[in-house]
Scaffold this motif. Structure first.
Motif, PDB file in Angstrom:
ATOM      1  N   GLU B  15       0.524   1.475  -1.204  1.00 53.26           N
ATOM      2  CA  GLU B  15      -0.418   0.917  -0.219  1.00 53.26           C
ATOM      3  C   GLU B  15      -0.407  -0.615  -0.307  1.00 53.26           C
ATOM      4  N   LEU B  16      -0.478  -1.121  -1.544  1.00 54.25           N
ATOM      5  CA  LEU B  16      -0.478  -2.587  -1.728  1.00 54.25           C
ATOM      6  C   LEU B  16       0.862  -3.186  -1.287  1.00 54.25           C
ATOM      7  N   THR B  17       1.953  -2.501  -1.608  1.00 53.52           N
ATOM      8  CA  THR B  17       3.278  -2.987  -1.230  1.00 53.52           C
ATOM      9  C   THR B  17       3.397  -3.067   0.285  1.00 53.52           C
ATOM     10  N   TRP B  18       2.939  -2.011   0.963  1.00 50.60           N
ATOM     11  CA  TRP B  18       3.098  -1.936   2.418  1.00 50.60           C
ATOM     12  C   TRP B  18       2.197  -2.943   3.134  1.00 50.60           C
ATOM     13  N   ASN B  19       0.993  -3.173   2.574  1.00 46.95           N
ATOM     14  CA  ASN B  19       0.024  -4.024   3.272  1.00 46.95           C
ATOM     15  C   ASN B  19       0.160  -5.512   2.952  1.00 46.95           C
ATOM     16  N   ASN B  20       0.960  -5.858   1.977  1.00 43.65           N
ATOM     17  CA  ASN B  20       1.090  -7.279   1.599  1.00 43.65           C
ATOM     18  C   ASN B  20       2.550  -7.709   1.680  1.00 43.65           C
ATOM     19  N   LYS B  21       2.954  -8.068   2.881  1.00 45.31           N
ATOM     20  CA  LYS B  21       4.381  -8.358   3.123  1.00 45.31           C
ATOM     21  C   LYS B  21       4.856  -9.607   2.387  1.00 45.31           C
ATOM     22  N   TRP B  22       3.934 -10.526   2.084  1.00 43.32           N
ATOM     23  CA  TRP B  22       4.358 -11.737   1.365  1.00 43.32           C
ATOM     24  C   TRP B  22       4.917 -11.391  -0.022  1.00 43.32           C
ATOM     25  N   LEU B  23       4.408 -10.282  -0.561  1.00 48.71           N
ATOM     26  CA  LEU B  23       4.926  -9.866  -1.872  1.00 48.71           C
ATOM     27  C   LEU B  23       6.414  -9.535  -1.777  1.00 48.71           C
TER      28      LEU B  23
END
Lengths: 196, 337
Positions: B15-23
């Motif tokens: 979820e965090l990976t998908w929602n935070n593209k800057w990462l």
């Protein structure tokens, strides 16, 4: 950020000037290779060319470019077009931050078809990923302008064209010699293979 | 061990990976500079056919002419003469230049990796606590931890080298002591090699675990590198099985996703590449047209870029798993204390 953010056009011209300077230097060295027809001289110049392109250039340029950005505000292209790389306070960045921006920052911006450079079109302050990660802005300094940069770029293109034309002509003239040497070497290797 | 909710970790991490593209950007840096950790596969090497080897005469050197000029002619020997005529100092300087370049590239890669690790660990933590993980906010974590993370990687490498060297010394002393007796020497050899291989695997495993804990202790808890190494070792020892299970899960998910996406990419890029290359093969490998060559090069570049992006996303997911796992373990340990 009180200073005026540089336009994408002037940044493009600055990058073009920088790129053309490197290409001209490389082509100048390549032109020296094709001047010769004697095997030993060709090999000498070829080694110089390869040593400069593969070893000396990558070893010297990163330090020199960091010096230009931290000490003078930017590479030759930016100096001509009147741009300057500054931090959030509007001051010139330190040597190591400039080194980081040039080497790692630009590598980051170059990832996935240069998406980090394309991001400048979307960003309000026209900052690429390399600017964001190194906390830099590119601003107008006042002296120098994009028009001068365009003229310099055109002059560099003209010089490049002349050098390339010279190389093509010289290679054409030397082609029988190259073909003879390469043909001889091929025959010699084939002969050696048959003997073995 | 059962207190770690692996399913929640995997779901939340994705979820965090998908929602935070800057990462992804930082993940791509790690993928490009080789700091992703795990999930890396190596291609198979090429082998030499034994039947071809048998065709080479055993007394080959005896059949070869003594001087190259006897079989090779003027043109080839002119190149050979040039090689000899170049002063030794030139070759030495050139070699030194290449060595310096390798050192410079290694140093730059090390800095880039450390920056990206710091930024990704910090960024993932920000994202997990509901804050914005932008390039600006992440880069702060990256810059402030470059030095500590480099020192830690030096410590980590030195410890591994030290243990391996120590084992080598024990092995050597044993060989000297038991060398006089054939049977004892063989027993010592078999014993030390078997134990050595198992110990090496265990050492690499523990080292990876220490690295995972220590890097997060440095970035998120502000620990000094050596302190983080010691605390990482304690956490690895105290939570060996849960950490091993997380690593296995992480690798299994990463490998499966990596394999599936690689297969998809092979279909997307490989099939057109075969179609483009077919005319070249049909015409007997002679004179591929510019369009074919250009098409193949374009497909290759597309593949490389898509591959870096995909690996970048997987690196972010992997770091997310470890960050969330680290939080659970450290929270549990702190509550106990």
């Amino acid at each position: 950020m009180k200073q005026q953010i540089a336009s994408l056009g002037s940044r493009g011209v600055a990058a073009l000037v920088d790129g053309l300077i490197y290409v001209n230097l490389a082509v100048m060295l390549a032109a020296r290779v094709v001047e010769e027809t004697e095997v030993a001289m060709v090999m000498d110049r070829l080694m110089t060319f390869l040593a400069m392109i593969i070893v000396v250039g990558p070893l010297v340029l990163p330090w020199f470019m960091a010096f230009l950005v931290s000490g003078m505000g930017g590479g030759i292209g930016k100096l001509i077009t009147g741009l300057e790389v500054v931090d959030e306070k509007g001051e010139r960045i330190s040597y190591w931050r400039a080194f980081f921006r040039n080497q790692i920052g630009r590598a980051v911006s170059g990832l996935v078809f240069g998406a980090g450079y394309a991001y400048m079109f979307k960003d309000k302050e026209r900052r690429g990923w390399h600017d964001h990660i190194s906390g830099t802005y590119v601003v107008n300094r006042g002296n120098g302008n994009a028009v001068v940069g365009v003229f310099v770029a055109l002059a560099l293109v003209a010089v490049l064209g002349l050098m390339l034309r010279g190389i093509v002509i010289r290679v054409g003239e030397n082609m029988p010699v190259y073909e003879e040497v390469v043909g001889e070497m091929r025959d010699e290797f084939e002969g050696a293979a048959k003997k073995i | 061990m059962s207190s770690v909710d692996y399913g929640r970790i995997l779901r939340r991490s994705w979820e965090l990976t998908w929602n935070n593209k800057w990462l992804w950007v930082v993940g791509m840096v790690l993928a490009a500079f080789g700091g992703g950790g795990g999930n890396t596969g190596t291609g198979g090497g090429s082998g030499t056919s034994s039947s071809n080897l048998r065709e080479i005469p055993a007394n080959l050197p005896g059949q070869l002419p003594e001087k190259a000029e006897e079989v090779l002619g003027m043109a080839t020997s002119a190149v050979g003469e040039w090689f000899v005529s170049v002063p030794v100092l030139t070759w030495v300087l050139l070699g030194a230049g290449v060595v310096l370049l390798v050192v410079l590239v290694t140093a730059i890669s090390m800095v880039a990796r450390s920056w990206a690790k710091g930024a990704l660990v910090g960024g993932m933590d920000l994202a997990d606590s509901g804050k914005e993980a932008s390039l600006k906010t992440m880069t702060g974590f990256g810059f402030s931890n470059i030095k500590s993370l480099i020192i830690f990687s030096v410590i980590s490498g030195a410890v591994v080298l030290g243990v391996v060297a120590g084992y080598g010394v024990v092995f050597g002393v044993g060989m000297l002591v038991f060398g006089w007796f054939e049977t004892l020497r063989t027993v010592w050899l078999v014993l030390t090699v078997t134990v050595g291989v198992l110990a090496l695997v265990l050492l690499m495993l523990i080292n990876a675990m220490i690295g995972m804990y220590a890097e997060r202790l440095i970035v998120l808890k502000g620990m000094a590198p050596w302190e983080a190494w010691k605390r990482g070792l304690a956490l690895s020892k105290g939570n060996f099985l849960p950490t091993l299970l997380m690593g296995l899960l992480n690798n299994a998910v990463g490998c499966s996703a990596g394999c599936l996406s690689m297969m998809a990419m092979l279909v997307i890029f490989g099939v057109p590449a075969v179609i483009v290359a077919l005319p070249i093969i049909n015409s007997g490998f002679s004179g591929p047209g510019w369009i074919s060559v250009g098409g193949l090069v374009a497909l290759f570049i597309l593949f490389l870029n898509a591959n870096v992006m995909l690996r970048g996303v997987m690196v972010v997911f992997s770091y997310g798993n470890w960050n969330l796992f680290f939080k659970q373990i450290v929270d549990k340990t702190e509550v106990k204390q």
